[in-house]
Scaffold this motif. Sequence first.
Motif, mmCIF file in Angstrom:
data_model
loop_
_atom_site.group_PDB
_atom_site.id
_atom_site.type_symbol
_atom_site.label_atom_id
_atom_site.label_comp_id
_atom_site.label_asym_id
_atom_site.label_seq_id
_atom_site.Cartn_x
_atom_site.Cartn_y
_atom_site.Cartn_z
ATOM 1 N N GLU A 1 -10.792 8.539 53.914
ATOM 2 C CA GLU A 1 -10.691 8.245 52.255
ATOM 3 C C GLU A 1 -10.435 10.006 51.846
ATOM 4 O OE1 GLU A 1 -12.145 6.018 48.134
ATOM 5 O OE2 GLU A 1 -12.401 5.658 50.411
ATOM 6 N N TYR A 2 -11.932 10.661 52.032
ATOM 7 C CA TYR A 2 -11.451 11.734 51.394
ATOM 8 C C TYR A 2 -9.754 12.961 51.456
ATOM 9 C CZ TYR A 2 -12.814 16.814 50.928
ATOM 10 O OH TYR A 2 -13.769 18.224 50.876
ATOM 11 N N THR B 1 -15.113 7.100 55.972
ATOM 12 C CA THR B 1 -14.995 8.239 54.975
ATOM 13 C C THR B 1 -14.201 8.920 55.005
ATOM 14 O OG1 THR B 1 -17.180 7.574 54.775
ATOM 15 C CG2 THR B 1 -16.609 8.965 54.144
ATOM 16 N N CYS C 1 -7.133 10.912 49.328
ATOM 17 C CA CYS C 1 -7.357 11.800 47.613
ATOM 18 C C CYS C 1 -6.816 12.220 48.248
ATOM 19 C CB CYS C 1 -8.866 10.540 47.258
ATOM 20 S SG CYS C 1 -9.449 9.501 47.247
ATOM 21 N N GLU C 2 -7.204 13.435 48.196
ATOM 22 C CA GLU C 2 -6.374 15.019 48.111
ATOM 23 C C GLU C 2 -5.112 15.015 48.478
ATOM 24 O OE1 GLU C 2 -8.301 16.784 46.148
ATOM 25 O OE2 GLU C 2 -9.371 14.446 46.162
ATOM 26 N N LEU D 1 -19.117 9.079 50.571
ATOM 27 C CA LEU D 1 -18.189 9.592 49.888
ATOM 28 C C LEU D 1 -18.392 9.606 48.125
ATOM 29 C CD1 LEU D 1 -15.391 11.091 49.779
ATOM 30 C CD2 LEU D 1 -14.542 8.937 49.137
ATOM 31 N N THR D 2 -18.344 10.445 48.173
ATOM 32 C CA THR D 2 -18.345 10.802 46.495
ATOM 33 C C THR D 2 -16.983 11.293 45.871
ATOM 34 O OG1 THR D 2 -20.526 11.969 46.202
ATOM 35 C CG2 THR D 2 -19.535 11.891 45.015
ATOM 36 N N ARG D 3 -16.725 10.177 45.304
ATOM 37 C CA ARG D 3 -15.156 10.353 44.401
ATOM 38 C C ARG D 3 -15.498 10.252 43.330
ATOM 39 N NH1 ARG D 3 -13.113 4.133 46.863
ATOM 40 N NH2 ARG D 3 -14.203 2.700 44.984
ATOM 41 N N LYS E 1 -19.282 5.505 47.784
ATOM 42 C CA LYS E 1 -18.990 4.321 48.384
ATOM 43 C C LYS E 1 -19.999 4.666 49.384
ATOM 44 C CE LYS E 1 -15.153 3.030 50.050
ATOM 45 N NZ LYS E 1 -13.605 2.902 49.886
ATOM 46 N N THR F 1 -7.412 8.157 42.598
ATOM 47 C CA THR F 1 -8.440 8.818 42.550
ATOM 48 C C THR F 1 -9.066 9.804 43.369
ATOM 49 O OG1 THR F 1 -9.280 7.482 44.757
ATOM 50 C CG2 THR F 1 -9.672 6.430 42.766
ATOM 51 N N ARG F 2 -9.695 10.677 43.128
ATOM 52 C CA ARG F 2 -10.169 12.267 43.390
ATOM 53 C C ARG F 2 -11.600 12.064 44.342
ATOM 54 N NH1 ARG F 2 -7.531 16.494 41.555
ATOM 55 N NH2 ARG F 2 -8.325 17.295 43.437
ATOM 56 N N ALA F 3 -11.599 13.124 45.251
ATOM 57 C CA ALA F 3 -12.825 12.753 46.764
ATOM 58 C C ALA F 3 -13.131 14.559 46.707
ATOM 59 C CB ALA F 3 -11.768 12.521 48.178
#
Length: 487
Positions: free
Chosen positions: A136-137, A133, A140-141, A174-176, A113, A151-153
């Motif tokens: 959201e990271y 970012t 998610c966690e 972000l890698t999700r 993202k 969703t996971r980060a």
Amino acid sequence: MPTQLGQLPPARRFQALGTSFYCATPTTPMANANVVAWNAPLAATLGLSAQKEQVHLADYLVGNQTPQDTTPIASVYAGHQFGINAGQLGDGRAVITAELTDPQQRVWEVQLKGAGPTPYSRRGDGRAVLRSTIREYLCCEAMHGLGIPTTRALGIGGSPQSIWRETRETAAVLTRLAPTFVRFGHFEHQYYRNNIEALQQLADWTLQYHYPECQAAAQPYLAMFAQIIEKTAHTIAQWQAVGFCHGVMNSDNMSILGLTLDYGPFGFLDGFNPGHICNHSDDTGRYAYQQQPQIGLWNLHCLGQALLPLIAKTDLLAALSQYQAQFETAFAEQLRQKLGLTLWHEEDWTLVTDLFELLQGAQTDWTYFWRTLSHWMAQQNDAPLHDLILDRTGFAAWLTRYRTRLALDPQSNLARSRAMLNCNPKFILRNHLAEIAIRQAEDQGDMSEIERLRACLAQPFDEQIENEHYAHLPPDWASTLSVSCSS
């Protein structure tokens, strides 16, 4: 041997749908990539190398390199935004780069993202800023730690490259991950374009990979829709229980798996206010905390409309009519646990409603109250609770009723307290905690607070004496924080 991020295969499942569902979309390079955050515990769980130093990790996190040099894909969808049909939307800054099968044989889509513009960017730059970012990271966690579908980060990639929002900011990616990022809007897109064959193809794909148990039903599409309704009701009930406000519950932000998806202007309640609006762009309060359950139903109606070519209208309406009872049952179960009750009685709604009024009258901190109540259960010391409520007489009367209700349950106070501490979190991602991590990253280039906070939020029910400061009530300056859709 753990797998390196760059060794993952392409997203074969989603690609099998064909190009009426996505466009091949190369990422846009970012100079001087660096690793802002790497979720080593999640990586290890997924069978990936947990090492932050793995080869070219920063380049994979920002999209300078893609796994096995495959071309990422951006999916197309539609959606209702703030109640209005917005037409074609799509992944304007997100691309699926790979597919991961973890040691439990669960399949995950890997998405970047902020890796640059796509054919669906609608004149946007396709980038994400470091501020949003990080938020959201962490969320998610935090939500995963709370046991809420999400969703996971996996990580954040950064770069000195700057981009313009309200002001000039630093870019990040972000890698999700999720079993799928398919939303209600994917079905809406095909329906409103009258692509009935593609709509049925998407429904069949969803059945095959995500609701296989529905395939043997007399009406598989209806059975799938019924499960989506139930999952949505349960997730929103969990949101309400922890005081989570999504902020922008458009139908294109609703997951067909009931996942919490697309963290933008979210927030957790501090002082209890049912009308709390966490998104300052939400002028009418459409997505206020107390509105979320009904907005979930509204969005399910949008999905039901899109499924009309596959399911009879009467059957769709009958399925949708179950939502309210499913939500109330799920929310009652959350409240039962929060109150330390063995069974839920219908009259408990009155007890809870009266409590909510007392909390609202004092703007009592939602999380702090429930955690304090959990400890009170074992200690039976009323003073700390009374200090949280303005109407002391009213609360004393409520506490008497609560004790009478507890007497109906054959359970020791100590056992009850332990159970309550396992469902009333001590730690949540308050806005000011995220803001501290953001300022430290932006102003000092110090990313360490991100990992410290993530690790704490992964265990939100534990006491964590060393992290006590994360459980403190918000400072005065936190009241000036504001988040919008650009967050």
